[in-house]
Design a protein around this motif. Sequence first.
Motif, PDB file in Angstrom:
ATOM      1  N   MET A   9      -1.567  11.315   0.120  1.00  0.00           N
ATOM      2  CA  MET A   9      -0.281  12.001   0.324  1.00  0.00           C
ATOM      3  C   MET A   9       0.848  10.983   0.271  1.00  0.00           C
ATOM      4  O   MET A   9       1.037  10.203   1.202  1.00  0.00           O
ATOM      5  N   GLU A  10       1.590  11.037  -0.799  1.00  0.00           N
ATOM      6  CA  GLU A  10       2.730  10.136  -0.991  1.00  0.00           C
ATOM      7  C   GLU A  10       3.940  10.600  -0.193  1.00  0.00           C
ATOM      8  O   GLU A  10       4.099  11.795   0.018  1.00  0.00           O
ATOM      9  N   GLY A  11       4.808   9.665   0.132  1.00  0.00           N
ATOM     10  CA  GLY A  11       6.011  10.046   0.869  1.00  0.00           C
ATOM     11  C   GLY A  11       7.308   9.689   0.181  1.00  0.00           C
ATOM     12  O   GLY A  11       8.375   9.897   0.728  1.00  0.00           O
ATOM     13  N   TRP A  12       7.248   9.119  -1.024  1.00  0.00           N
ATOM     14  CA  TRP A  12       8.465   8.736  -1.741  1.00  0.00           C
ATOM     15  C   TRP A  12       9.323   7.819  -0.853  1.00  0.00           C
ATOM     16  O   TRP A  12      10.534   7.866  -0.881  1.00  0.00           O
ATOM     17  N   ASP A  13       8.636   6.978  -0.061  1.00  0.00           N
ATOM     18  CA  ASP A  13       9.402   6.246   0.946  1.00  0.00           C
ATOM     19  C   ASP A  13       9.121   4.741   0.953  1.00  0.00           C
ATOM     20  O   ASP A  13       9.357   4.071   1.949  1.00  0.00           O
ATOM     21  N   GLY A  14       8.608   4.217  -0.167  1.00  0.00           N
ATOM     22  CA  GLY A  14       8.438   2.768  -0.243  1.00  0.00           C
ATOM     23  C   GLY A  14       9.764   2.084  -0.582  1.00  0.00           C
ATOM     24  O   GLY A  14      10.772   2.733  -0.882  1.00  0.00           O
ATOM     25  N   THR A  15       9.756   0.747  -0.531  1.00  0.00           N
ATOM     26  CA  THR A  15      10.963  -0.006  -0.905  1.00  0.00           C
ATOM     27  C   THR A  15      11.040  -0.082  -2.440  1.00  0.00           C
ATOM     28  O   THR A  15      10.035   0.136  -3.126  1.00  0.00           O
ATOM     29  N   PRO A  16      12.194  -0.431  -2.977  1.00  0.00           N
ATOM     30  CA  PRO A  16      12.298  -0.503  -4.439  1.00  0.00           C
ATOM     31  C   PRO A  16      11.286  -1.476  -5.067  1.00  0.00           C
ATOM     32  O   PRO A  16      10.873  -1.276  -6.200  1.00  0.00           O
ATOM     33  N   ASP A  17      10.858  -2.499  -4.313  1.00  0.00           N
ATOM     34  CA  ASP A  17       9.855  -3.387  -4.904  1.00  0.00           C
ATOM     35  C   ASP A  17       8.427  -2.986  -4.539  1.00  0.00           C
ATOM     36  O   ASP A  17       7.482  -3.749  -4.770  1.00  0.00           O
ATOM     37  N   GLY A  18       8.260  -1.780  -3.993  1.00  0.00           N
ATOM     38  CA  GLY A  18       6.911  -1.217  -3.864  1.00  0.00           C
ATOM     39  C   GLY A  18       6.189  -1.511  -2.568  1.00  0.00           C
ATOM     40  O   GLY A  18       4.973  -1.370  -2.498  1.00  0.00           O
ATOM     41  N   ARG A  19       6.943  -1.884  -1.524  1.00  0.00           N
ATOM     42  CA  ARG A  19       6.286  -2.116  -0.227  1.00  0.00           C
ATOM     43  C   ARG A  19       6.438  -0.880   0.661  1.00  0.00           C
ATOM     44  O   ARG A  19       7.380  -0.125   0.503  1.00  0.00           O
ATOM     45  N   ASN A  55       0.692  -5.545  -6.143  1.00  0.00           N
ATOM     46  CA  ASN A  55       0.706  -6.807  -6.884  1.00  0.00           C
ATOM     47  C   ASN A  55       0.730  -7.952  -5.858  1.00  0.00           C
ATOM     48  O   ASN A  55       0.684  -7.694  -4.640  1.00  0.00           O
ATOM     49  N   ASP A  56       0.808  -9.168  -6.341  1.00  0.00           N
ATOM     50  CA  ASP A  56       0.742 -10.306  -5.405  1.00  0.00           C
ATOM     51  C   ASP A  56       1.857 -10.260  -4.362  1.00  0.00           C
ATOM     52  O   ASP A  56       1.670 -10.680  -3.217  1.00  0.00           O
ATOM     53  N   ARG A  57       3.027  -9.752  -4.773  1.00  0.00           N
ATOM     54  CA  ARG A  57       4.166  -9.756  -3.846  1.00  0.00           C
ATOM     55  C   ARG A  57       4.034  -8.694  -2.749  1.00  0.00           C
ATOM     56  O   ARG A  57       4.495  -8.879  -1.632  1.00  0.00           O
ATOM     57  N   THR A  58       3.401  -7.564  -3.077  1.00  0.00           N
ATOM     58  CA  THR A  58       3.304  -6.493  -2.073  1.00  0.00           C
ATOM     59  C   THR A  58       1.981  -6.568  -1.303  1.00  0.00           C
ATOM     60  O   THR A  58       1.767  -5.795  -0.365  1.00  0.00           O
ATOM     61  N   PHE A  59       1.116  -7.467  -1.731  1.00  0.00           N
ATOM     62  CA  PHE A  59      -0.262  -7.516  -1.221  1.00  0.00           C
ATOM     63  C   PHE A  59      -0.334  -7.488   0.319  1.00  0.00           C
ATOM     64  O   PHE A  59      -1.007  -6.635   0.909  1.00  0.00           O
ATOM     65  N   ALA A  60       0.393  -8.394   0.949  1.00  0.00           N
ATOM     66  CA  ALA A  60       0.273  -8.520   2.407  1.00  0.00           C
ATOM     67  C   ALA A  60       0.701  -7.221   3.098  1.00  0.00           C
ATOM     68  O   ALA A  60       0.111  -6.824   4.119  1.00  0.00           O
ATOM     69  N   ASP A  61       1.709  -6.569   2.544  1.00  0.00           N
ATOM     70  CA  ASP A  61       2.177  -5.323   3.179  1.00  0.00           C
ATOM     71  C   ASP A  61       1.148  -4.201   3.032  1.00  0.00           C
ATOM     72  O   ASP A  61       0.982  -3.358   3.914  1.00  0.00           O
ATOM     73  N   ILE A  62       0.459  -4.205   1.887  1.00  0.00           N
ATOM     74  CA  ILE A  62      -0.562  -3.160   1.678  1.00  0.00           C
ATOM     75  C   ILE A  62      -1.766  -3.426   2.595  1.00  0.00           C
ATOM     76  O   ILE A  62      -2.348  -2.508   3.162  1.00  0.00           O
ATOM     77  N   VAL A  63      -2.088  -4.710   2.784  1.00  0.00           N
ATOM     78  CA  VAL A  63      -3.133  -5.053   3.768  1.00  0.00           C
ATOM     79  C   VAL A  63      -2.711  -4.521   5.142  1.00  0.00           C
ATOM     80  O   VAL A  63      -3.504  -3.902   5.870  1.00  0.00           O
ATOM     81  N   GLY A  64      -1.453  -4.725   5.465  1.00  0.00           N
ATOM     82  CA  GLY A  64      -0.924  -4.292   6.763  1.00  0.00           C
ATOM     83  C   GLY A  64      -1.078  -2.782   6.969  1.00  0.00           C
ATOM     84  O   GLY A  64      -1.375  -2.324   8.081  1.00  0.00           O
ATOM     85  N   LEU A  65      -0.885  -2.023   5.893  1.00  0.00           N
ATOM     86  CA  LEU A  65      -1.016  -0.561   6.004  1.00  0.00           C
ATOM     87  C   LEU A  65      -2.448  -0.180   6.373  1.00  0.00           C
ATOM     88  O   LEU A  65      -2.678   0.658   7.252  1.00  0.00           O
TER      89      LEU A  65
END
Length: 476
Positions: free
Chosen positions: A60-70, A112-122
Amino acid sequence: MSYPRVSTLKTPELFQSRLDQLGVTLHFDTHLELGPSAPLARPCQAGPDTIGNRFCILPMEGWDGTPDGRPTELTQRRWSNFGRSGAKLIWGGEAVAVRHDGRANPNQLLLNDRTFADIVGLRELLEQTHRREFGTTDDLLVGLQLTHSGRYAKPNDKTKAEPRTAYRHPVLDPRLKITDDSPLLSDADLERLIDDFVVAARLSRRAGFRFVDIKHCHGYLGHELLSGYDRPGKFGGSLENRTRFLREITAGIRAEAPGLELGVRVSVFDFVPFQPGPDRTGIPSQTGGYRYAFGGDGTGQGIDLSEPRAFLALLRELRIHLVCTTAGSPYYNPHIQRPAMFPPSDGYQPPEDPLVGVARQIQATADLKREFPDLVVVGSGYSYLQEWLPNVGQRAVRDGAVDLVGLGRMVLSYPELPADVLAGRELARKKICRTFSDCTTAPRNGLVSGCYPLDPFYKDRPERDQLLTLKQAAEK
Ligand SMILES: Cc1cc2nc3c(=O)[nH]c(=O)nc-3n(C[C@H](O)[C@H](O)[C@H](O)COP(=O)(O)O)c2cc1C
């Protein structure tokens, strides 16, 4: 046309009599079973993994990530709710793009490498929440849904479609104002994209996800390729060619991310695109045959599961044991995909009692599950059942018509439903999703998604007023 609300079908007799009136076969149990051997509470084995019960949270997407995909706090809140739902299978969390041009909106998550840590956090947040509420995550299986949005890509601007398509489509091209071949993805483009899926899968494994879903549903690229009957070259025509994308991604993942499990969410049937008729009730946009429906029978409104069956046989051959069934697309035939009483603002009034749409998905899933008992099959489209969801779900699992009951919209309004059902608590009626479709209308108008009518958190957000104004304007 209006249909009796499910909340008025208060007894098993009333519910059954409505199903009889509709001529719909939908089995349900009158009483819910409790305890560890209850159908919905029993664990399910998926390859090396144990799934602790029979509830699954659908992506379920929320259309609520940051512009760089975090992810943002809104994304985190949703994933945390997934964790406290009590469901033991998290099918993908939400669609995460494997690269920028494949994002369905400029706020879609990107891996991607830049969003990786945030996706781990989720993932960690979801698991921490689950552990806090239920004591363990040993029997919780969490995957990530990987996608390229293809025809429905809007990576840079909420109002600007930047489609990347698999083939020229006689109905959908005009809707997206496509007049030439420029959005078509070449075979070389697809080869590059396959590499991007593999890179994202490798990152997913490193991020701690147990499986990735190679999304093949809802009109996005993977699904569109399955109906590329007229596409020339190695990704079109025969079923072998139309599944090359999946087969090459799978081979790449097996080589580059060993140990990562795979799943596929697939629209197991499709209809012709619909549009509002003169009184806004949905009508087919063309009659007299339609050849672009994967799992369709050629009429545009009928099902033929021969190819989906062959697709599942291929999954088995590829050692992909996790399958999530869904149908159609939210863009061109939402009534078969997410049956609802109230359409989104850019949709059409339901052309059938939404119970018919629910039963259609459950039946198609049952037909496939019976032929593939060794696959772990998750069903979708249950939210419209409302009070009857647990009863229908229990029966479907008990009958072997599905392995896990997937929850989509219901989890936005009532995340604790699985936990309540499993504990034998009465359902919190005020939280039951009534399919107002605000979770779809909001993002169609550039707003974040969420349950504006029922979730106090979204009720209090400023977007709610904007949404009401937009809906009033659309009704005029
Ligand atoms: C707001 C919203 C976001 C969704 N996001 C995704 C998604 O990211 N990936 C996906 O495969 N399906 C997505 N879906 C479809 C749901 O997973 C599900 O198939 C659909 O809502 C029908 O199930 P339900 O009756 O339980 O709602 C979304 C649906 C809604 C309403």
